[in-house]
Design a protein around this motif. Structure first.
Motif, PDB file in Angstrom:
ATOM      1  N   VAL A  79       1.884 -12.296 -11.200  1.00 33.85           N
ATOM      2  CA  VAL A  79       1.089 -13.341 -10.546  1.00 33.85           C
ATOM      3  C   VAL A  79       0.657 -12.829  -9.175  1.00 33.85           C
ATOM      4  O   VAL A  79       1.476 -12.707  -8.257  1.00 33.85           O
ATOM      5  CB  VAL A  79       1.883 -14.661 -10.423  1.00 33.85           C
ATOM      6  N   VAL A  80      -0.633 -12.541  -9.035  1.00 33.69           N
ATOM      7  CA  VAL A  80      -1.162 -11.932  -7.813  1.00 33.69           C
ATOM      8  C   VAL A  80      -0.865 -12.769  -6.573  1.00 33.69           C
ATOM      9  O   VAL A  80      -0.527 -12.227  -5.519  1.00 33.69           O
ATOM     10  CB  VAL A  80      -2.693 -11.701  -7.953  1.00 33.69           C
ATOM     11  N   LEU A 111       9.163  -6.444  -8.121  1.00 28.21           N
ATOM     12  CA  LEU A 111       8.193  -5.376  -7.898  1.00 28.21           C
ATOM     13  C   LEU A 111       7.860  -5.390  -6.417  1.00 28.21           C
ATOM     14  O   LEU A 111       7.646  -6.454  -5.826  1.00 28.21           O
ATOM     15  CB  LEU A 111       6.939  -5.622  -8.735  1.00 28.21           C
ATOM     16  N   SER A 112       7.848  -4.220  -5.785  1.00 27.98           N
ATOM     17  CA  SER A 112       7.555  -4.179  -4.358  1.00 27.98           C
ATOM     18  C   SER A 112       6.503  -3.124  -4.062  1.00 27.98           C
ATOM     19  O   SER A 112       6.307  -2.179  -4.824  1.00 27.98           O
ATOM     20  CB  SER A 112       8.822  -3.903  -3.545  1.00 27.98           C
ATOM     21  N   LEU A 113       5.837  -3.315  -2.940  1.00 28.56           N
ATOM     22  CA  LEU A 113       4.807  -2.407  -2.461  1.00 28.56           C
ATOM     23  C   LEU A 113       5.099  -2.115  -1.002  1.00 28.56           C
ATOM     24  O   LEU A 113       5.163  -3.032  -0.177  1.00 28.56           O
ATOM     25  CB  LEU A 113       3.426  -3.061  -2.617  1.00 28.56           C
ATOM     26  N   SER A 114       5.331  -0.837  -0.690  1.00 27.93           N
ATOM     27  CA  SER A 114       5.536  -0.394   0.686  1.00 27.93           C
ATOM     28  C   SER A 114       4.230   0.227   1.152  1.00 27.93           C
ATOM     29  O   SER A 114       3.709   1.132   0.496  1.00 27.93           O
ATOM     30  CB  SER A 114       6.652   0.647   0.767  1.00 27.93           C
ATOM     31  N   VAL A 115       3.711  -0.246   2.286  1.00 26.27           N
ATOM     32  CA  VAL A 115       2.395   0.185   2.746  1.00 26.27           C
ATOM     33  C   VAL A 115       2.441   0.533   4.230  1.00 26.27           C
ATOM     34  O   VAL A 115       3.035  -0.197   5.027  1.00 26.27           O
ATOM     35  CB  VAL A 115       1.343  -0.934   2.533  1.00 26.27           C
ATOM     36  N   CYS A 116       1.813   1.657   4.590  1.00 21.95           N
ATOM     37  CA  CYS A 116       1.628   2.024   5.996  1.00 21.95           C
ATOM     38  C   CYS A 116       0.163   1.840   6.349  1.00 21.95           C
ATOM     39  O   CYS A 116      -0.710   2.428   5.709  1.00 21.95           O
ATOM     40  CB  CYS A 116       2.039   3.465   6.255  1.00 21.95           C
ATOM     41  N   VAL A 117      -0.083   1.025   7.354  1.00 24.40           N
ATOM     42  CA  VAL A 117      -1.428   0.808   7.878  1.00 24.40           C
ATOM     43  C   VAL A 117      -1.359   1.161   9.358  1.00 24.40           C
ATOM     44  O   VAL A 117      -0.680   0.470  10.119  1.00 24.40           O
ATOM     45  CB  VAL A 117      -1.891  -0.653   7.685  1.00 24.40           C
ATOM     46  N   SER A 118      -2.038   2.249   9.744  1.00 27.19           N
ATOM     47  CA  SER A 118      -1.930   2.792  11.110  1.00 27.19           C
ATOM     48  C   SER A 118      -0.459   3.066  11.398  1.00 27.19           C
ATOM     49  O   SER A 118       0.177   3.800  10.679  1.00 27.19           O
ATOM     50  CB  SER A 118      -2.551   1.842  12.126  1.00 27.19           C
ATOM     51  N   ASP A 119       0.105   2.438  12.438  1.00 33.48           N
ATOM     52  CA  ASP A 119       1.510   2.639  12.790  1.00 33.48           C
ATOM     53  C   ASP A 119       2.388   1.484  12.331  1.00 33.48           C
ATOM     54  O   ASP A 119       3.514   1.330  12.795  1.00 33.48           O
ATOM     55  CB  ASP A 119       1.653   2.812  14.305  1.00 33.48           C
ATOM     56  N   ILE A 120       1.896   0.677  11.430  1.00 39.18           N
ATOM     57  CA  ILE A 120       2.635  -0.488  10.951  1.00 39.18           C
ATOM     58  C   ILE A 120       3.092  -0.253   9.507  1.00 39.18           C
ATOM     59  O   ILE A 120       2.303   0.140   8.656  1.00 39.18           O
ATOM     60  CB  ILE A 120       1.760  -1.765  10.999  1.00 39.18           C
ATOM     61  N   PHE A 121       4.368  -0.494   9.255  1.00 37.11           N
ATOM     62  CA  PHE A 121       4.925  -0.433   7.906  1.00 37.11           C
ATOM     63  C   PHE A 121       5.123  -1.862   7.411  1.00 37.11           C
ATOM     64  O   PHE A 121       5.687  -2.697   8.116  1.00 37.11           O
ATOM     65  CB  PHE A 121       6.271   0.294   7.900  1.00 37.11           C
ATOM     66  N   GLU A 122       4.646  -2.137   6.197  1.00 35.24           N
ATOM     67  CA  GLU A 122       4.823  -3.463   5.613  1.00 35.24           C
ATOM     68  C   GLU A 122       5.468  -3.336   4.237  1.00 35.24           C
ATOM     69  O   GLU A 122       5.136  -2.436   3.472  1.00 35.24           O
ATOM     70  CB  GLU A 122       3.484  -4.190   5.470  1.00 35.24           C
ATOM     71  N   LEU A 123       6.388  -4.240   3.953  1.00 38.82           N
ATOM     72  CA  LEU A 123       7.018  -4.324   2.640  1.00 38.82           C
ATOM     73  C   LEU A 123       6.615  -5.648   2.018  1.00 38.82           C
ATOM     74  O   LEU A 123       6.844  -6.703   2.601  1.00 38.82           O
ATOM     75  CB  LEU A 123       8.542  -4.226   2.754  1.00 38.82           C
ATOM     76  N   TRP A 124       5.993  -5.570   0.851  1.00 42.95           N
ATOM     77  CA  TRP A 124       5.552  -6.744   0.102  1.00 42.95           C
ATOM     78  C   TRP A 124       6.342  -6.821  -1.193  1.00 42.95           C
ATOM     79  O   TRP A 124       6.620  -5.799  -1.815  1.00 42.95           O
ATOM     80  CB  TRP A 124       4.068  -6.638  -0.219  1.00 42.95           C
TER      81      TRP A 124
END
Length: 164
Positions: A75-76, A55-68
């Motif tokens: 399991v959190v 399971l993955s989460l792609s997130v944009c925060v301001s100008d930063i892209f993060e892949l979790w």
């Protein structure tokens, strides 16, 4: 199936919003809530998908892209940040991770790239070794395409017409 949902929490008569992932088990016809990494209080864009077996989460925060990636499903504490990319210097807006970490250590994204005065939807590859983007050109792809999606297909020999 997974999707993002906004959850309202009430603490001491104060309301607060948080985002959670809702999971729907088709076989069992049950839902469950999965917490996203606690560091995300504010983000401009997020998508949830299954990449490979994770399971993955792609997130944009301001100008930063993060892949979790959630290494241990449900399991959190197993959420692990696997990519953090500054989009500003590349004039790119990543929308969705399509695949990640192939044999060449590249990740494939659906994105918008600044071309002149407008953004054009495109496929881009990001090389983890040299930390560079590369636009992927697909012959006969419509020029007015406004979205690129990819889905994982798992083949089965079970007939949809069979009864349980």
């Amino acid at each position: 199936m997974h999707w993002l949902a906004r959850k309202v929490i009430v603490i001491d008569d104060q309301q607060a919003d948080t985002m959670v992932i809702i999971s729907f088990d088709i076989a069992e016809e049950t839902t469950k809530e999965i917490q996203i990494p606690s560091c995300f209080l504010e983000f401009s864009h997020a998508t949830v998908e299954v990449l490979g077996k994770d399971l993955s989460l792609s997130v944009c925060v301001s100008d930063i892209f993060e892949l979790w990636v959630m290494k241990d499903y449900g399991v959190v504490d197993s959420w692990t940040k696997v990519l953090c990319i500054s989009q500003k210097m590349e004039n790119i807006q990543i929308w969705r991770t399509l695949s990640y970490f192939n044999k060449n250590r590249e990740t494939l994204f659906s994105s918008s790239r600044l071309q002149g005065s407008y953004y054009k939807v495109t496929l881009v590859s990001y090389n983890l070794r040299n930390k560079r983007f590369r636009s992927l050109h697909i012959n006969d792809m419509p020029g007015n395409c406004n979205a690129i999606n990819a889905e994982t297909f798992n083949g089965s020999l079970v007939s949809l017409n069979s009864t349980a």
